[in-house]
Design a protein around this motif. Sequence first.
Motif, PDB file in Angstrom:
ATOM      1  N   ARG A  52      50.440  46.514  46.073  1.00 44.34           N
ATOM      2  CA  ARG A  52      50.262  47.998  45.462  1.00 44.34           C
ATOM      3  C   ARG A  52      48.669  48.188  45.481  1.00 44.34           C
ATOM      4  O   ARG A  52      48.217  49.472  45.618  1.00 44.34           O
ATOM      5  N   LEU A  53      47.986  47.088  45.185  1.00 41.42           N
ATOM      6  CA  LEU A  53      46.190  47.491  45.233  1.00 41.42           C
ATOM      7  C   LEU A  53      45.731  47.301  46.501  1.00 41.42           C
ATOM      8  O   LEU A  53      44.446  47.554  46.648  1.00 41.42           O
ATOM      9  N   LEU A  54      46.658  47.246  47.721  1.00 33.55           N
ATOM     10  CA  LEU A  54      45.759  46.881  48.939  1.00 33.55           C
ATOM     11  C   LEU A  54      45.033  48.398  49.444  1.00 33.55           C
ATOM     12  O   LEU A  54      44.078  47.764  49.844  1.00 33.55           O
ATOM     13  N   PRO A  55      45.529  49.537  49.360  1.00 31.07           N
ATOM     14  CA  PRO A  55      44.383  50.481  49.730  1.00 31.07           C
ATOM     15  C   PRO A  55      43.266  50.329  49.053  1.00 31.07           C
ATOM     16  O   PRO A  55      42.148  50.825  49.543  1.00 31.07           O
ATOM     17  N   ARG A  56      43.244  50.110  47.529  1.00 34.26           N
ATOM     18  CA  ARG A  56      41.763  49.887  47.104  1.00 34.26           C
ATOM     19  C   ARG A  56      40.992  48.812  47.404  1.00 34.26           C
ATOM     20  O   ARG A  56      39.911  48.745  47.665  1.00 34.26           O
ATOM     21  N   ILE A  57      41.591  47.689  47.702  1.00 34.24           N
ATOM     22  CA  ILE A  57      41.026  46.439  48.227  1.00 34.24           C
ATOM     23  C   ILE A  57      40.627  46.631  49.591  1.00 34.24           C
ATOM     24  O   ILE A  57      39.377  46.187  49.672  1.00 34.24           O
ATOM     25  N   ALA A  58      41.250  47.325  50.355  1.00 32.92           N
ATOM     26  CA  ALA A  58      40.794  47.490  51.559  1.00 32.92           C
ATOM     27  C   ALA A  58      39.387  48.509  51.476  1.00 32.92           C
ATOM     28  O   ALA A  58      38.334  48.260  52.188  1.00 32.92           O
ATOM     29  N   ARG A  59      39.387  49.384  50.714  1.00 29.00           N
ATOM     30  CA  ARG A  59      38.055  50.163  50.079  1.00 29.00           C
ATOM     31  C   ARG A  59      37.050  49.223  49.877  1.00 29.00           C
ATOM     32  O   ARG A  59      35.706  49.296  50.340  1.00 29.00           O
ATOM     33  N   LEU A  60      37.379  48.352  49.118  1.00 26.70           N
ATOM     34  CA  LEU A  60      36.381  47.216  48.581  1.00 26.70           C
ATOM     35  C   LEU A  60      35.820  46.495  49.548  1.00 26.70           C
ATOM     36  O   LEU A  60      34.679  46.187  49.592  1.00 26.70           O
ATOM     37  N   PHE A  61      36.464  46.104  50.698  1.00 27.81           N
ATOM     38  CA  PHE A  61      35.798  45.329  51.883  1.00 27.81           C
ATOM     39  C   PHE A  61      35.023  46.251  52.905  1.00 27.81           C
ATOM     40  O   PHE A  61      34.401  45.599  53.508  1.00 27.81           O
TER      41      PHE A  61
ATOM     42  N   HIS B  21      29.437  44.793  46.023  1.00 27.94           N
ATOM     43  CA  HIS B  21      30.606  45.764  46.045  1.00 27.94           C
ATOM     44  C   HIS B  21      31.973  45.542  46.038  1.00 27.94           C
ATOM     45  O   HIS B  21      32.923  45.763  45.038  1.00 27.94           O
ATOM     46  N   LEU B  22      32.126  44.414  46.636  1.00 32.98           N
ATOM     47  CA  LEU B  22      33.583  43.680  46.705  1.00 32.98           C
ATOM     48  C   LEU B  22      33.872  43.222  45.504  1.00 32.98           C
ATOM     49  O   LEU B  22      34.886  43.329  44.550  1.00 32.98           O
ATOM     50  N   LEU B  23      32.940  42.296  45.052  1.00 34.08           N
ATOM     51  CA  LEU B  23      33.142  41.306  43.562  1.00 34.08           C
ATOM     52  C   LEU B  23      33.027  42.298  42.531  1.00 34.08           C
ATOM     53  O   LEU B  23      34.097  42.162  41.614  1.00 34.08           O
ATOM     54  N   SER B  24      32.407  43.328  42.390  1.00 36.18           N
ATOM     55  CA  SER B  24      32.423  44.220  41.124  1.00 36.18           C
ATOM     56  C   SER B  24      33.866  44.838  41.222  1.00 36.18           C
ATOM     57  O   SER B  24      34.343  44.999  40.073  1.00 36.18           O
ATOM     58  N   GLY B  25      34.422  45.485  42.379  1.00 34.40           N
ATOM     59  CA  GLY B  25      35.481  45.814  42.339  1.00 34.40           C
ATOM     60  C   GLY B  25      36.808  44.949  42.060  1.00 34.40           C
ATOM     61  O   GLY B  25      37.621  45.473  41.249  1.00 34.40           O
ATOM     62  N   VAL B  26      36.727  43.675  42.220  1.00 26.13           N
ATOM     63  CA  VAL B  26      37.569  42.800  41.991  1.00 26.13           C
ATOM     64  C   VAL B  26      37.660  42.578  40.404  1.00 26.13           C
ATOM     65  O   VAL B  26      38.531  42.572  39.753  1.00 26.13           O
ATOM     66  N   GLY B  27      36.253  42.388  39.873  1.00 32.01           N
ATOM     67  CA  GLY B  27      36.009  42.364  38.483  1.00 32.01           C
ATOM     68  C   GLY B  27      36.902  43.618  37.631  1.00 32.01           C
ATOM     69  O   GLY B  27      37.545  43.355  36.704  1.00 32.01           O
ATOM     70  N   ALA B  28      36.655  44.900  38.315  1.00 27.17           N
ATOM     71  CA  ALA B  28      37.157  45.984  37.562  1.00 27.17           C
ATOM     72  C   ALA B  28      38.846  45.651  37.599  1.00 27.17           C
ATOM     73  O   ALA B  28      39.531  46.208  36.748  1.00 27.17           O
ATOM     74  N   ILE B  29      39.244  45.150  38.512  1.00 28.25           N
ATOM     75  CA  ILE B  29      40.692  45.087  38.822  1.00 28.25           C
ATOM     76  C   ILE B  29      41.463  44.090  37.467  1.00 28.25           C
ATOM     77  O   ILE B  29      42.367  44.336  36.849  1.00 28.25           O
ATOM     78  N   PHE B  30      40.434  42.877  37.486  1.00 28.89           N
ATOM     79  CA  PHE B  30      40.913  42.134  36.080  1.00 28.89           C
ATOM     80  C   PHE B  30      40.925  42.814  34.840  1.00 28.89           C
ATOM     81  O   PHE B  30      41.636  42.740  34.151  1.00 28.89           O
ATOM     82  N   GLU B  31      39.950  43.658  34.702  1.00 21.65           N
ATOM     83  CA  GLU B  31      39.757  44.351  33.396  1.00 21.65           C
ATOM     84  C   GLU B  31      40.800  45.274  33.170  1.00 21.65           C
ATOM     85  O   GLU B  31      41.288  45.566  32.219  1.00 21.65           O
ATOM     86  N   GLU B  32      41.080  46.125  34.148  1.00 16.66           N
ATOM     87  CA  GLU B  32      42.080  46.967  34.111  1.00 16.66           C
ATOM     88  C   GLU B  32      43.499  46.218  33.910  1.00 16.66           C
ATOM     89  O   GLU B  32      44.502  47.164  33.250  1.00 16.66           O
ATOM     90  N   ALA B  33      43.538  44.912  34.065  1.00 15.62           N
ATOM     91  CA  ALA B  33      44.872  44.392  33.718  1.00 15.62           C
ATOM     92  C   ALA B  33      44.804  44.110  32.461  1.00 15.62           C
ATOM     93  O   ALA B  33      45.890  43.237  32.123  1.00 15.62           O
ATOM     94  N   GLY B  34      43.843  44.196  31.539  1.00 15.08           N
ATOM     95  CA  GLY B  34      43.868  43.795  30.334  1.00 15.08           C
ATOM     96  C   GLY B  34      43.030  42.590  30.081  1.00 15.08           C
ATOM     97  O   GLY B  34      42.805  42.168  28.760  1.00 15.08           O
ATOM     98  N   PHE B  35      42.076  41.860  31.050  1.00 16.29           N
ATOM     99  CA  PHE B  35      41.363  40.688  30.554  1.00 16.29           C
ATOM    100  C   PHE B  35      40.098  41.035  30.463  1.00 16.29           C
ATOM    101  O   PHE B  35      39.662  42.265  30.919  1.00 16.29           O
ATOM    102  N   ARG B  36      39.225  40.196  29.822  1.00 18.30           N
ATOM    103  CA  ARG B  36      37.805  40.425  29.591  1.00 18.30           C
ATOM    104  C   ARG B  36      37.198  39.516  30.344  1.00 18.30           C
ATOM    105  O   ARG B  36      37.300  38.017  30.153  1.00 18.30           O
ATOM    106  N   LEU B  37      36.439  40.161  31.473  1.00 18.66           N
ATOM    107  CA  LEU B  37      35.833  39.407  32.408  1.00 18.66           C
ATOM    108  C   LEU B  37      34.313  38.778  31.602  1.00 18.66           C
ATOM    109  O   LEU B  37      33.558  39.753  31.177  1.00 18.66           O
ATOM    110  N   ARG B  38      34.254  37.754  31.871  1.00 21.14           N
ATOM    111  CA  ARG B  38      32.937  36.637  31.225  1.00 21.14           C
ATOM    112  C   ARG B  38      32.257  36.064  32.247  1.00 21.14           C
ATOM    113  O   ARG B  38      32.583  35.707  33.299  1.00 21.14           O
ATOM    114  N   GLY B  39      30.963  36.467  32.222  1.00 18.25           N
ATOM    115  CA  GLY B  39      29.956  35.753  33.050  1.00 18.25           C
ATOM    116  C   GLY B  39      30.013  34.133  32.949  1.00 18.25           C
ATOM    117  O   GLY B  39      29.962  33.601  31.692  1.00 18.25           O
TER     118      GLY B  39
END
Length: 289
Positions: free
Chosen positions: A103-112, A118-136
């Motif tokens: 379901r996320l593939l079109p978005r992931i393709a754009r991140l590539f 650009h790619l990693l920030s987009g992956v981080g946003a996907i985690f946060e939208e799933a309800g997780f808190r991304l920590r450094g």
Amino acid sequence: MTETTTEARAGVGEPLAVVCGGGRFPFAVAQAATRAGRSVTLFPIRGFADPWVEEWPHEWVPLGAFGALSAAIRRAGCRDVVIVGALTRPRLLDIRLDFTTVRLLPRIARLFRGGDDHLLSGVGAIFEEAGFRLRGAHEIAPGILVPEGRLGARAFDEAMAADARLGLAALAALGPYDVGQALVVIGGHVVAVEAAEGTDLMLERVADLRRRGRLKTAPGRGVLVKAPKPGQDRRIDLPSVGPQTVERTAAAGLGGLALEAGGVIAADLQAMIEAADRAGLALAGLAPR
């Protein structure tokens, strides 16, 4: 107190999920979190993470199966997530797709279609939208950040300090293009810039230039400079160094390493300092520009 600091403190004591690439940085984060009283579950990525992860509570996950990974993190009772460790940029064909990832593939393709940040920030946003808190990683284990000042026996001379300043300025100028996090400066001349090959192979390239006679300067001059890109999401992919970085720097015939203080992480700084002293290299953490 900043909002970021408030959020980081809000996670203290809660279970922590560590999504693991290769190397020892996930171990340093897990150790620091455990010392702080947090329970830790590792989620090593198959094909990248090292076998030592099995000494900890863990669940192996395939690359790209975001649905399976997020379900496993929730089963472990975690909301806070750290993504840390070596992970080479995969091809889309190498990603194992589950239903959520499809379901996320079109978005992931754009991140590539962009640089690593650009790619990693987009992956981080996907985690946060799933309800997780991304920590450094550095929020959980601040001790892995390189401190400011001279770090070994040898100090930078005036020429090396000038090369280091030039290197930081060059990285700041290149940052908006999402190019790399390291370069080599010798005598006021940028001789190599990190691209997709990474720092180690860039240093091998410098060593090869010296062997071929393309670098005429005597060994022991010039510096490796590492710093994060301006504006990058520091929760993911801070530049990292280790004893191997020191060894490659020495093999390239350079005089030292200039690392942005508070912007570069080292899993074992003491081992780096000892390696630099053995090699006769200068090692310093420089104040950010």
